[in-house]
Design an enzyme around this catalytic site. Structure first.
Site: not given
Ligand code: DOR
Ligand code: ZN
Length: 344
Positions: A13, A15, A98, A135, A173, A246
């Protein structure tokens, strides 16, 4: 033990963001992970197979020379996701979809407002073997932010897993004892990822002595008893829990702001910090399964062939990192000493 070699791990997981940012985020992850599940919360979100495939090509183009890193793609569920979208995603090699409750986190405005209406989509995913990544937070104004994960389980997640017994669900998470217990009590189709920050920190690390925006993520850090429960489940070695960083970069000025963004950019130190946690728990022997086996097995993918070696050696996470576009990012654990280091 001062050195440990494990099969190459995966990050289930994270980004990566898009465009120039990929030149920072993709190499940072590819330095130690073989695969990563890439979150689709771009602007606009990755909602179709076609978008996912194009995004995957942009990620592949940002790999360092010689890297065999593999991005595993996901699509973002909206109120208008159809069964045909799920079929197209499966055919294109997308591995999961998701579910963000609308308004739950960064770039989730386009997300699902009516979970009950998703039944045909979940049925199609169940039939085709596409995983559901969740989520797990409700977003109603009157629900306290520290209770949102627990209420999501009660109001939504328990129904989803009961109605779709063959749907593989990753509760992403997780941050609470409630979530850990829910996963343990559910069937073997239900698993969870755990981040480094939720193992290492609790809400005191966010709020005591001043607000620490670089420890702010969603779901928000919880009280120490919840942190302890997460440590207990990783220490137990249960195959239902696996690595998902995450890692979620935001430019420094967006974090250090009157209304700061949620997300910890942990790619620079994540595998090392997990190793440190397992070392402190005296279960370094369970690191490999958490980092390199449980996730692949749950996703039904082969385990990786290669290995990485970590050595017990102190180093400091940089105070900030310069992005290709000129902005700065403050990485997770910035300026702090990490006790393990990837060799080579
Ligand atoms: O802290 C986070 N940042 N939690 C999330 O679910 C998304 C992520 C983000 O894309 O910045
Ligand atoms: Zn995330």
């Amino acid at each position: 033990m001062s050195e440990i070699t494990i099969q190459t791990p995966d990050d289930w997981h994270l980004h990566f963001r898009d465009n120039d940012m990929l030149l920072e985020t993709v190499p940072a992850t590819a330095r130690c992970f073989q695969r990563a599940i890439v979150m689709p919360n771009l602007v606009p979100p990755i909602t179709t197979a076609e978008m996912a495939v194009k995004y995957q090509q942009r990620i592949l183009a940002a790999r360092p020379q010689g890297s065999s890193f593999e991005p595993l793609m996901t699509i973002y569920l909206t109120n208008s996701t159809s069964e045909a979208d799920i079929e197209a995603a499966k055919s294109a090699g997308v591995v999961a979809a998701k579910l963000y409750p609308a308004g739950a986190t960064t770039n989730s405005d386009a997300a699902v407002t009516n979970l009950a209406a998703m039944t045909p989509v979940f049925e199609k995913m169940e039939e085709l073997g596409l995983l559901l990544l969740v989520h797990g937070e409700v977003t109603e104004q009157h629900i306290d932010i520290f209770d949102r994960e627990k209420v999501f389980i009660e109001q939504n997640l328990s129904n989803i897993v009961t109605r779709h017994p063959n749907l593989k669900v990753v509760f992403e998470h997780i941050t609470t004892a409630d979530a850990a217990d829910f996963v343990l009590e559910s069937s073997d189709k239900v698993a969870a990822t755990i981040t480094p920050q939720h193992l290492m920190l609790n809400r005191n690390d966010l709020l005591v002595g001043g607000i620490r925006p670089h420890n702010y993520c969603l779901p928000v850090l919880k009280r120490q008893t919840h942190q302890q429960r997460l440590l207990d489940v990783v220490q137990s070695g249960s195959a239902k829990f696996f690595l998902g960083t995450d890692s979620a970069p935001h430019e420094k000025h967006r974090k250090e702001s009157a209304c700061g963004c949620a997300g910890c950019y942990s790619a620079w130190s994540a595998i090392e910090l997990y190793t440190q946690v397992f070392d402190e728990l005296n279960v370094l022997d369970k690191l490999e399964a958490f980092a390199s086996h449980h996730g692949a097995d749950f996703y039904g993918l082969p385990r990786n062939n290669g290995t990485i070696t970590l050595v017990k050696e102190d180093w400091q996470v940089p105070a900030q990192i310069k992005l290709p576009g000129g902005d700065d990012i403050v990485p997770f654990y910035a300026g702090k000493t990490v006790h393990w280091k990837v060799k080579g």
